[in-house]
Design an enzyme around this catalytic site. Structure first.
Site, mmCIF file in Angstrom:
data_model
loop_
_atom_site.group_PDB
_atom_site.id
_atom_site.type_symbol
_atom_site.label_atom_id
_atom_site.label_comp_id
_atom_site.label_asym_id
_atom_site.label_seq_id
_atom_site.Cartn_x
_atom_site.Cartn_y
_atom_site.Cartn_z
ATOM 1 C CE LYS A 53 -3.840 -2.404 2.245
ATOM 2 N NZ LYS A 53 -4.563 -2.744 3.455
ATOM 3 C CD GLN A 97 -3.517 -4.458 6.536
ATOM 4 O OE1 GLN A 97 -3.631 -3.389 5.918
ATOM 5 N NE2 GLN A 97 -3.907 -5.601 6.011
ATOM 6 C CG ASP A 120 -9.703 0.043 5.185
ATOM 7 O OD1 ASP A 120 -9.402 -0.416 4.068
ATOM 8 O OD2 ASP A 120 -9.020 -0.112 6.208
#
Ligand code: GUN
Length: 284
Positions: A53, A97, A120
């Site tokens: 990422k 995460q 997200d």
């Protein structure tokens, strides 16, 4: 028949070129898009995803800020960091995460992220808005899948989409996104009896369970579109999906590979959301 391969790598490259232009334009207007990534513990897969990422951010001109914490971090310290990032003007997107260690409540973490920085698309506000068709950050993997299918020129309206897996990150939301596009959607999961009887009805089959080669040719309607979200590491160290690629490609019409399928598109949608967050926050 051999399936046509839908390359996520190629689609991602094209979209990221356009995103780099958008990031450059924002920077020229005085706003450098910024993504904060929080990584807890030392799970190798999570470290590898986060590295990917960050690399992708650098390539399109998004600043990324990495905060790593030991697995033993207490929940309040983590929440305090998120609250600090919520009001940091250099940060437009925040990503924690997952998964997190068991002693940390995932919901408390997700709900602490400001919805306008939730790139997200996991915050209940964004999940709810997505469900009812309001503008919201869409979760990256489901959004990437939708864009892949649309970009391959496949019509969705009226098609039977079967989803295998019901996670909050992929299974549940991907079904909702395809429903929004007027598909007929069926969810299946580990308690579904005779899975193959249902998957064989799918015009578009989306598999997100994390079981290597769960889906074989007996699960596929000839000519179907097969989207494989699984990333499983085999004993020989190689990656493979939830679909038995070599056998299923003889039956399916379209297929995504692993690696090089859904994965690169997931990251691309994260970049898209971060740039969108920067644009919206700058306009406030
Ligand atoms: N873990 C696995 N997939 C994801 C994702 O899309 N976002 C975050 N934050 N964690 C994940």
């Amino acid at each position: 028949m051999t399936a046509q391969i839908i390359s996520g790598t190629e689609m991602a490259r094209t979209i990221r070129t356009a995103l780099a232009d958008e990031a450059a334009q924002l920077k020229a207007d005085g706003v450098e898009p910024g993504l904060a990534v929080i990584l807890v513990g030392d799970d190798p897969a999570s470290h590898s995803y986060v590295k990917g990422k960050q690399k992708a951010c650098a390539e399109v001109g998004i600043r990324s800020f990495l905060y790593t914490f030991p697995a033993a971090i207490d929940e309040e310290t983590l929440l305090a960091k998120i609250r600090e990032l919520n009001v940091d003007p250099a940060v437009h997107g925040i990503l924690v995460q997952l998964p997190l260690p068991d002693h940390i409540c995932e919901w408390s973490v997700i709900e602490t992220i400001a919805p306008e920085k939730d790139v997200d698309g996991f915050h209940p506000i964004n999940v709810g808005k997505m469900m009812i068709g309001q503008r919201a950050f869409l979760p990256c993997t489901p959004h990437g899948i939708l864009v892949m299918v649309q970009s391959a020129g496949i019509d969705i309206a009226g098609k039977h989409v079967v989803v295998v897996g019901r996670s909050n990150i992929v299974g549940k939301p991907v079904g909702q996104l395809f429903l929004r596009e007027h598909a007929t959607v069926t969810y299946t999961h580990s308690k579904t009896p005779d899975l193959a009887a249902i998957t064989r009805q799918a015009d578009i089959l989306i598999v997100a369970v994390g079981k290597a080669r769960l889906i074989g040719p007996e699960h596929i309607k000839p000519g179907a579109v097969v989207i494989d979200v699984g990333v499983n590491r085999l004993e020989n160290g190689k990656l493979c999906g939830d679909v038995d690629f070599d056998a299923v490609k003889e039956v399916a019409g379209y297929m995504t590979p692993v690696p090089g399928g859904v994965g690169p598109m997931t990251i691309t949608m994260l970049l898209h959301n971060t740039i969108e967050a920067a644009r919206q926050l700058a306009a406030k």
